[in-house]
Each structure stands twice: as structure tokens, then as C-alpha cells.
Scaffold this active site. Sequence first.
Site, PDB file in Angstrom:
ATOM      1  N   CYS A   2       0.660  -1.173  -0.693  1.00 31.37           N
ATOM      2  CA  CYS A   2      -0.368   0.607   0.053  1.00 31.37           C
ATOM      3  C   CYS A   2       0.882   1.070  -0.027  1.00 31.37           C
ATOM      4  CB  CYS A   2      -1.559   0.206   0.982  1.00 31.37           C
ATOM      5  SG  CYS A   2      -1.306  -1.498   1.478  1.00 31.37           S
ATOM      6  N   ARG A  27       3.823   0.091  -4.931  1.00 29.47           N
ATOM      7  CA  ARG A  27       3.955  -0.904  -3.593  1.00 29.47           C
ATOM      8  C   ARG A  27       1.892  -1.566  -3.553  1.00 29.47           C
ATOM      9  NH1 ARG A  27       7.171   1.619  -0.227  1.00 29.47           N
ATOM     10  NH2 ARG A  27       5.728   1.104   1.767  1.00 29.47           N
ATOM     11  N   TRP A  73      -2.898  -2.063  -1.714  1.00 32.54           N
ATOM     12  CA  TRP A  73      -2.995  -3.735  -1.707  1.00 32.54           C
ATOM     13  C   TRP A  73      -3.985  -4.427  -0.543  1.00 32.54           C
ATOM     14  CZ3 TRP A  73      -1.200  -8.265   0.646  1.00 32.54           C
ATOM     15  CH2 TRP A  73      -0.891  -9.146   0.248  1.00 32.54           C
ATOM     16  N   ASN A  99      -1.203   1.564   5.670  1.00 32.91           N
ATOM     17  CA  ASN A  99      -1.311   0.545   5.955  1.00 32.91           C
ATOM     18  C   ASN A  99      -0.701  -0.185   6.239  1.00 32.91           C
ATOM     19  OD1 ASN A  99      -0.951   1.999   3.581  1.00 32.91           O
ATOM     20  ND2 ASN A  99       1.392   2.380   3.424  1.00 32.91           N
ATOM     21  N   GLY A 100      -0.993  -1.357   6.923  1.00 34.45           N
ATOM     22  CA  GLY A 100       0.108  -2.129   7.989  1.00 34.45           C
ATOM     23  C   GLY A 100      -1.359  -3.880   8.091  1.00 34.45           C
ATOM     24  N   GLU A 484      16.038 -18.581  -9.380  1.00 30.79           N
ATOM     25  CA  GLU A 484      15.557 -17.410  -9.398  1.00 30.79           C
ATOM     26  C   GLU A 484      14.966 -16.320 -10.914  1.00 30.79           C
ATOM     27  OE1 GLU A 484      15.797 -14.463  -8.390  1.00 30.79           O
ATOM     28  OE2 GLU A 484      15.026 -12.934  -9.631  1.00 30.79           O
ATOM     29  N   LYS A 488      10.597 -15.138 -11.565  1.00 32.42           N
ATOM     30  CA  LYS A 488      10.428 -14.111 -12.382  1.00 32.42           C
ATOM     31  C   LYS A 488       9.776 -14.435 -14.176  1.00 32.42           C
ATOM     32  CE  LYS A 488      12.050 -11.450 -11.062  1.00 32.42           C
ATOM     33  NZ  LYS A 488      12.731 -12.043  -9.789  1.00 32.42           N
ATOM     34  N   GLU A 491       6.785 -14.969 -11.865  1.00 37.71           N
ATOM     35  CA  GLU A 491       5.036 -13.212 -11.442  1.00 37.71           C
ATOM     36  C   GLU A 491       5.022 -12.362 -12.145  1.00 37.71           C
ATOM     37  OE1 GLU A 491       8.235 -10.730  -8.676  1.00 37.71           O
ATOM     38  OE2 GLU A 491       9.839 -11.554  -9.559  1.00 37.71           O
ATOM     39  N   HIS A 507      14.803 -37.291 -10.126  1.00 39.25           N
ATOM     40  CA  HIS A 507      14.610 -37.415  -9.073  1.00 39.25           C
ATOM     41  C   HIS A 507      12.814 -37.514  -8.726  1.00 39.25           C
ATOM     42  CE1 HIS A 507      17.858 -38.598  -7.422  1.00 39.25           C
ATOM     43  NE2 HIS A 507      18.137 -38.138  -7.533  1.00 39.25           N
ATOM     44  N   LYS A 606       5.547  -4.118  -3.874  1.00 37.06           N
ATOM     45  CA  LYS A 606       7.165  -4.315  -4.098  1.00 37.06           C
ATOM     46  C   LYS A 606       7.691  -4.594  -3.049  1.00 37.06           C
ATOM     47  CE  LYS A 606      11.029  -3.557  -6.074  1.00 37.06           C
ATOM     48  NZ  LYS A 606      11.179  -4.492  -7.127  1.00 37.06           N
TER      49      LYS A 606
HETATM   50  O1  M6R Z   1      12.025  -6.308  -0.435  1.00 37.85           O
HETATM   51  P1  M6R Z   1      12.697  -7.550  -0.011  1.00 37.85           P
HETATM   52  O2  M6R Z   1      14.187  -7.564  -0.980  1.00 37.85           O
HETATM   53  O3  M6R Z   1      12.953  -8.140   1.088  1.00 37.85           O
HETATM   54  O4  M6R Z   1      11.556  -8.274  -0.947  1.00 37.85           O
HETATM   55  C1  M6R Z   1      11.586 -10.294  -0.593  1.00 37.85           C
HETATM   56  C2  M6R Z   1      10.520 -10.402  -1.977  1.00 37.85           C
HETATM   57  O5  M6R Z   1       9.691 -10.395  -1.347  1.00 37.85           O
HETATM   58  C3  M6R Z   1      11.025  -9.969  -3.433  1.00 37.85           C
HETATM   59  O6  M6R Z   1      12.037 -10.119  -3.870  1.00 37.85           O
HETATM   60  C4  M6R Z   1      10.546 -10.830  -4.116  1.00 37.85           C
HETATM   61  O7  M6R Z   1      10.408 -12.166  -4.409  1.00 37.85           O
HETATM   62  C5  M6R Z   1      10.267 -10.398  -5.635  1.00 37.85           C
HETATM   63  N1  M6R Z   1       8.913  -8.998  -6.273  1.00 37.85           N
HETATM   64  C6  M6R Z   1      10.645 -10.894  -6.295  1.00 37.85           C
HETATM   65  O8  M6R Z   1      10.725 -10.528  -7.941  1.00 37.85           O
END
Ligand code: M6R
Length: 611
Positions: A2, A27, A73, A99-100, A484, A488, A491, A507, A606
Site C-alpha cells: 500500500c 506498492r 494492496w 498501511n499495515g 531466480e 521471474k 511472477e 528424481h 513491491k
Molecule cells: O524487499 P525484499 O528484498 O525483502 O523483498 C523480498 C521479496 O518480496 C521479493 O524479492 C519478491 O520475491 C520479488 N517480487 C521477486 O521479484
Amino acid sequence: MCGIVGYIGDKQAYPILIKGLQRLEYRGYDSAGIALLNKQTVLYKQKGKVSDLEAHISGRTTDGTIGIGHTRWATHGEPNNVNAHPHSSFNNKFIVIHNGIIENYSMLKTKLIKRGYKFSSETDTEVLANLIEFIYLTGKVTAELAVRLALSKVVGAYGLVVMCKDEPDKLIAARKGSPLVIGVGQGEYFIASDATPIVEYTKSVIYLNDDDVAVIKKDELKLKTIDNEDLTPKIQELDLDIGEIDKMGFDHFMLKEIYEQPKAISDTFRGRVRKDHSDIHLGGLHEVWDDLEKARRIIIIACGTSWHAGLVGEYLFEEFARVPVEVEYSSEFRYRKPIIFSDDVVIAISQSGETADTLAAIRIAKEAGAKVLGICNVVGASIPRETDAGVYTHAGPEIGVASTKAFTAQVTVLTMMALKLANKKNKISDDKFSSLINELTLIPEKIEIALKANKEIERIAALYKDSTNALYLGRGFLFPVALEGALKLKEISYIHAEGYPAAEMKHGPIALIDEQMPIIIAATKDSSYEKIVSNIQEVKARKGIVIAVVTEGDETIKGMADHVIEVPEAPEHLAPLLTVIPLQLLSYHVAVMRGCNVDQPRNLAKSVTVE
Ligand code: M6R
């Protein structure tokens, strides 16, 4: 999660708030709203993007020099117009953005309902607005006191801004666990959950600490604790340029950030690596090298992409510094009663520095007496403030939800730390240390070369954009890269993808392979090259489609794979910094071709400030 924005001053608030919401949209982006305090207070909310809110407001009154805005969010209640913020209290005295999560909202709500309060939304924020109002009306107290008393009854996390219609000359902001920054202008103040909406107006900022309450008039700011103790605001200079938060001609922030990686890495080691490559200086760790040298074990805690960087860190620390490392998901670590020794060193990695699970894990490690270090990108965020010491990555603001340059900058920091520790512990000679540093400094120009494969990657993406599954494989240092790459893709393009150590394929995952399945293999020349070549043959024997990321000039894999993408040669411990680049670009192009919202993928935000 948020985004919060607020303004008080002499200017019209609406343009500042709407622009601020656009900057904060990364956010959270399921609904947005704005409230303006004027003779006639107005409150606009709209499900969807900030652009939907803007369209909804278009042609309506937007007068007012005090206002608040929010981009959401969803946590409590589905994304819709009613649950969107700001929330008005039952008797319309207060308007709140938050927020929170208010954890005891249900109990508070029940009590307020018994006192005659009615609720229109399902949110915890409306409960907070009504609680403040209830205390204000029954206690006949000031708005500020009502806010402080209400917050003393709340369990949970908040970053909030409150407007009171009876006291239209002020905004009240408070923080516990959810960041808030106040921009200090000439006769005006800006409030936001991060500095991106503020930077074009002022570079003087105050970061609120947990339990701070700020009472802000256009020409006066009073800072106190929730218990009414006066505090002296600490004004800091913002280290952020407006150009860093613009797309600068790129179609998406993600693409811009992929292309920024050579600079992000150079900025991360600039001033830290001695010009003659004889040493690495990490000022933030000055006091803790002793702890690192004596550490029984290093525990790395992180989430998502930062966790993948942590895995690379494990390989680096164990190979070079010969210290045992465990890499933990923060969310598991915080709840699974881990054994933590006081001579463990814990390294928390986070781009945002606000990830709730990582913050909670840090607190557990500190309680157990371990030294806790942070690797963080956002200056002044909660994690660098709560850790004993740390290193900032200097990747610049990362706006795309999919993390790219933060990952390579984190791996750069981990590489510097591991090499320096190895040298201090005499695990590598000075000459080796110096030649390894030299190799690291060559990475930015090698990434520039890797980026030149973009057109070819786009062509490959067009062939496989309609796939429903993908498998990513890698060995050794390239196993975290496989994870990774898969993250990517899933997501931002919503294609199911999994990352595996290549040898694990036999396996289980090998059963998935058929002629439809793209298998993306990070296979640069390293100590397990022969083995990964065998893995490629195993895939081809089952008619899988192989897209291999290889060292330039590799004719062997070229003869087997359906597609190869070349990256420059580098020592194997630095290969993650190069091989991840084509995987980022592949995901990007697939997502664009599928019509996905690359920078704001569905359901994500984010910074994940809720657990
Ligand atoms: O801000 P952070 O690095 O702690 O965030 C961790 C994850 O939320 C963040 O890396 C998330 O997995 C990304 N969307 C990946 O691209």
C-alpha cells in the site's frame, strides 16, 4: 505494501497527491482513493489503478490545500470501492489512510458495534477510524490525543495519516512497523510511505520511527511518542534523484532496471574496492569483522529474490571463507524455533528493507544474542535501522515489482564480503584476493555484452510465450539462478515455472518433459560443465526443448540445444551475475507478449510489509 501520500501547505493538494499515488503505485494497485479537506470535504475512491481513480475524479471538485491519498494492496476485504482507502469514521469526523494490519480489529469492532457504530467496509482501517472518533467524541479530547489513545489500544502494524474535519489545519501521522517519510518544504509538508512522491519537491526529509506521532500544520511539525513525550525531528538529506524514478524512455521500469545493472553493480563496489584491487573496504562492517571472523556459522535470512541471492552467498562464503552457512526463508525461521548461537552471525538481505517476515526474523536473532547484519537497498528503511551493522547495495530505486538489479547488487555485496572474509581468515592469499577482485570489477562490462543478446532473446520469447509450464535447471552457483529465472517467469507472465538443481531432474521433474516443455538451462563453463552437458542430453533424449545460457563460443552445447544465449566467460562464482541477465530478459519479453502488466503483476506488491 500500500502507498500513502499526504500534503499540507498552500498549493492545491490534488495534483501532488495523484502524482504521488502514481509514483507509489508499485506498492499496491488494486484500488486507490483521495480525500481533500476543504469547506466541503471530498472523498473519492475507485477500484483498480490510479488511472481509474483519476478518470473517476475527472470533472469533479478537487479544491483544497490539505489532502491524503492511498493506493491499496488488499489484506482485509476484497479490492472494491468500499474497501478502498481513505476511510471515513461513522460520524464523518475523521478520515484515515493506513498501511499495515490491525490484528485486534475484530475485538475492537465488536466493542464499537455495541456502542452503536456501523461499518460499511470489511477493513481494519475503518475500525481504526471509528475507534479514534469514538475516543474523540466520548472523551471530548483533541484529535491528536484521540489518535494517540486509539493507537495505544491497537495491536499490529501501522503507518497512517489522519485528517479531522473539526481541526482542518493539520494532518496527524503515526508509524509502527510500516514506514512513513515526511518531506519538509517551505511552509508545506509532504507525507509518504517512501520518498518517491516527495523527491521532486524537497530533499529534506524526516523518517518516522516506530511509535512516533507527528502533528503537522503547514508551517509547524511537532513530533512526539505515542505516550506524549516530545521528540526532536531529525531532518536528513535525501539521496535520490528524480531521474532515478522515471522510466527514462524505457517501456517498463523492469526493462530499465535490467539495463541499469552494469551501473548498479559499479555503484555498489565503487569506493569500496581499492583502485589497485588490493583490498575491499566496507565501512558499514568495520566494527563487525571480528564477529565475522569468529563466527561459528553464518545464517542468511531473506525472502523471494533476496533469498536466491542469499543462496549464492552460501556458496560464496563456504567456498572462499570456509565458514558454514545456512540460508533460511525469513517466514520459516521466525516461526520454527531455530537454534541460534550467540556466536552466529545473521545476515538479513532485503531490497526494500521493510519485509515484515525478515524484520521479525531479525528481532528473533537479536534476542538470541547473535550479531545481525543487513544488506539492503533502500536507505533509511527499517532493516538497516534495526540491524547491528550492514552494507547498502547502491542499485538505486527499484520500482518494477520483479526484482532484477537488486539481485545482482546483493550478489555483488555478498561477493565482496565473502572475499574479504576469506582474505582476513587467510583462506585465500593476497594475490588470489586481488585477482578475484579484479574479476569482479570486470562484471559490469561483461553484463553490457550479455545485454546485447536482447533481440535474440525476444525472438526466443515469441516462440514459447504460449507455454503453460517451464523448467529451469542449473548446478552449483547456477542453481540459485535457475530458481531466480523460474520466479521471474511466474511472477510477471503467470506461466507455471520451477527451478531445480539439474541433477535433481532425475528424481521427479524429468517426468514432466515432453516436446512442449521449454527447459531453460544455465550451463556456462564451470567445474560441473561435463555434468550439465549430460543433463542436456537427458532432456533432449526425451524431446524436451532446451534453451541454454552458455559461455560465448561454446560449440558443444550449441550442437545439442534448440537455442543458445551466450554470455561472456567469467569465473564460476561470478557466473550468476551474468547468466541471470538473459533469464530476466526472457521473462520480460514473454510477459510483454502475453499482455501482462510487467511492472505491476497481479496480486503482488513491491514491499511485503505484512506477514
Ligand atoms: O524487499 P525484499 O528484498 O525483502 O523483498 C523480498 C521479496 O518480496 C521479493 O524479492 C519478491 O520475491 C520479488 N517480487 C521477486 O521479484
